[in-house]
Design a protein around this motif. Structure first.
Motif, short mmCIF file in Angstrom:
data_model
loop_
_atom_site.label_atom_id
_atom_site.label_comp_id
_atom_site.label_asym_id
_atom_site.label_seq_id
_atom_site.Cartn_x
_atom_site.Cartn_y
_atom_site.Cartn_z
N PRO A 1 0.56 61.49 -36.20
CA PRO A 1 -0.03 60.27 -36.78
C PRO A 1 0.72 59.71 -37.98
O PRO A 1 0.91 58.50 -38.09
N VAL A 2 1.15 60.57 -38.91
CA VAL A 2 1.79 60.05 -40.13
C VAL A 2 3.16 59.43 -39.82
O VAL A 2 3.55 58.42 -40.43
N ILE A 3 3.88 59.98 -38.86
CA ILE A 3 5.17 59.42 -38.46
C ILE A 3 4.97 58.08 -37.75
O ILE A 3 5.69 57.10 -38.02
N LEU A 4 3.99 58.02 -36.85
CA LEU A 4 3.74 56.77 -36.13
C LEU A 4 3.30 55.67 -37.08
O LEU A 4 3.67 54.50 -36.90
N GLU A 5 2.51 56.03 -38.09
CA GLU A 5 2.09 55.04 -39.08
C GLU A 5 3.29 54.53 -39.88
O GLU A 5 3.47 53.32 -40.06
N ALA A 6 4.11 55.46 -40.36
CA ALA A 6 5.29 55.07 -41.14
C ALA A 6 6.27 54.24 -40.31
O ALA A 6 6.93 53.34 -40.83
N LYS B 1 9.77 53.51 -49.99
CA LYS B 1 9.72 52.45 -51.01
C LYS B 1 8.46 52.64 -51.86
O LYS B 1 8.27 53.68 -52.46
N ASN B 2 7.56 51.66 -51.86
CA ASN B 2 6.35 51.80 -52.69
C ASN B 2 5.14 52.23 -51.87
O ASN B 2 4.00 52.18 -52.34
N LYS B 3 5.36 52.68 -50.64
CA LYS B 3 4.25 53.10 -49.77
C LYS B 3 4.23 54.62 -49.64
O LYS B 3 5.28 55.26 -49.59
N ILE B 4 3.02 55.17 -49.55
CA ILE B 4 2.85 56.60 -49.29
C ILE B 4 1.93 56.76 -48.08
O ILE B 4 0.84 56.19 -48.03
N PHE B 5 2.37 57.52 -47.10
CA PHE B 5 1.60 57.79 -45.89
C PHE B 5 1.24 59.27 -45.87
O PHE B 5 2.10 60.12 -46.14
#
Length: 388
Positions: A229-234, A211-215
């Motif tokens: 980390p990036v998957i767990l954050e998303a 959506k409007n978020k970028i990790f």
């Protein structure tokens, strides 16, 4: 007869025991600190440098519950305590980790700290039932214990292989509390995709758009799908069947096309960014990967861009077996945030992950566990941190 029995020797139970005064029993059905010992690949992300208000916002929607706990034991207090254990820290992207140490060492130091204060630690003894009469009566697989105060710090359902169970919810319900249905949180993706075949163990720095978020961060290919980390954050924001876009190169369309003109071919462009095994998989989808860019149609170049910088996947969240945190738990309407005590049962307390509080990766959950554990300890017969 104990002044307090703490059921659960995870992070919050250990933290609570560190600061309890009076005759205290800390009991667990397995070895203490099992989950904490492997947290962050054993590096242990202790806390975060975010300010107080950012911290509270991170635990959507229940962060305000932690304000009182953070007022009396927050980041600086935790790090000062870690220093008293003769452990060093280091900071990466606002995340505070152990330095030149690991989770097993931390757990051993916490256990020694507790034992040196004459707290009674019992491991590998399962609590079967709890009753409240004039005192709390705790029935285990071996003994019966009595206590004036009871702390339930049994955690959630995440990481069942490490001993997570619904025991704490069962005890709380038997004492009259209601449970917000637990859900996996901080969860890898269980995804099968031909692009990810035979890549287990490879880690890449990627950008994920939802959506409007970028990790942004490291993504790890596993035998079951995607983690890191990036998957767990998303995962703290997405739901099953949502579509996310993965940018393996971190480039927008303009930069991609400009650099492609200089590189002459797609393979030459990506060879310094992606491992060989991944490039081999991509080659099956881009048969023109080695061709001079002048020989590739604009349509195919756009196809390559979408594959490399805007790859769409349907989210499938893994369950509790692979989740790192549990969302849901003890209904916070039934708990006093100033003491983490039950509003329904006198002398009953809760701390840590069993509460309906869950934060994203970055040290938020370990900080909450220590802060709520400390808060409870101060209501059991306090031993102020400044006296430790």
């Amino acid at each position: 007869m104990y002044n307090a029995i703490i059921v659960g020797a995870g992070t919050s139970g250990l933290a609570c025991a560190c600061f309890c005064k009076g005759k205290t029993l800390l009991i667990d059905k397995q070895s203490a600190g099992k989950k904490l010992s492997i947290a962050g690949n054993e590096r242990v992300n202790l806390t975060n440098l975010a300010d107080l208000n950012e911290f509270l916002k991170a635990y959507v929607p229940n962060g305000e519950f932690l304000r009182d706990a953070f007022k009396i034991f927050f980041r600086d207090d935790l790090l000062r305590f870690i220093n008293t254990l003769n452990l060093d820290i280091e900071v990466e992207n606002n995340k505070v980790f152990l330095k030149n140490s690991n989770g097993k060492i931390l757990v051993n130091k916490l256990k020694n700290f507790i034992l040196n204060r004459n707290i009674h630690l019992v491991e590998n003894e399962k609590v079967i039932k709890i009753e409240k009469k004039e005192t709390f009566i705790v029935y285990t697989s071996r003994n019966i214990y009595k206590s004036k105060n009871l702390v339930i710090a049994t955690g959630g359902l995440a990481r069942k292989k490490l001993g997570a169970s619904a025991d704490g919810y069962m005890f709380a319900k038997s004492l009259g509390h209601t449970i917000i249905p637990p859900k996996p949180f901080e969860t890898p993706f269980c995804i099968k995709d031909s692009l990810f075949e035979n890549l287990s163990g490879i880690s890449l720095y990627v950008q994920i758009k939802y959506k409007n978020k970028i990790f942004s961060g490291d993504m790890l290919f596993t035998h079951f799908g995607l983690s890191g980390p990036v998957i767990l954050e998303a995962s703290c924001f997405v739901k099953n069947c949502d579509i996310i876009n993965i940018n393996f190169l971190g480039k927008n369309k303009d930069i991609f096309f400009k650099e492609l003109e200089k590189a002459k071919s797609i393979k030459l462009l990506i060879k310094d960014y992606l491992p060989k095994r991944f490039i081999n998989n991509i080659s099956k989808k881009i048969p023109f990967i080695e061709k001079n860019i002048n020989q590739v149609s604009k349509k195919n170049i756009h196809f390559a861009f979408e594959l490399l910088c805007n790859y769409k996947i349907n989210v499938k969240l893994c369950g509790f077996d692979r989740a790192f945190v549990t969302k849901g738990g003890i209904n916070l309407k039934e708990v006093d945030p100033k003491s983490c005590s039950s509003k329904l049962v006198s002398n009953l307390f809760f701390c840590g992950e069993i509460l309906d509080i869950a934060g994203p990766i970055g040290g938020f959950n370990i900080q909450a566990a220590f802060s709520t554990g400390y808060l409870v300890s101060q209501k059991l017969g306090n031993l102020p941190f400044t006296n430790i």
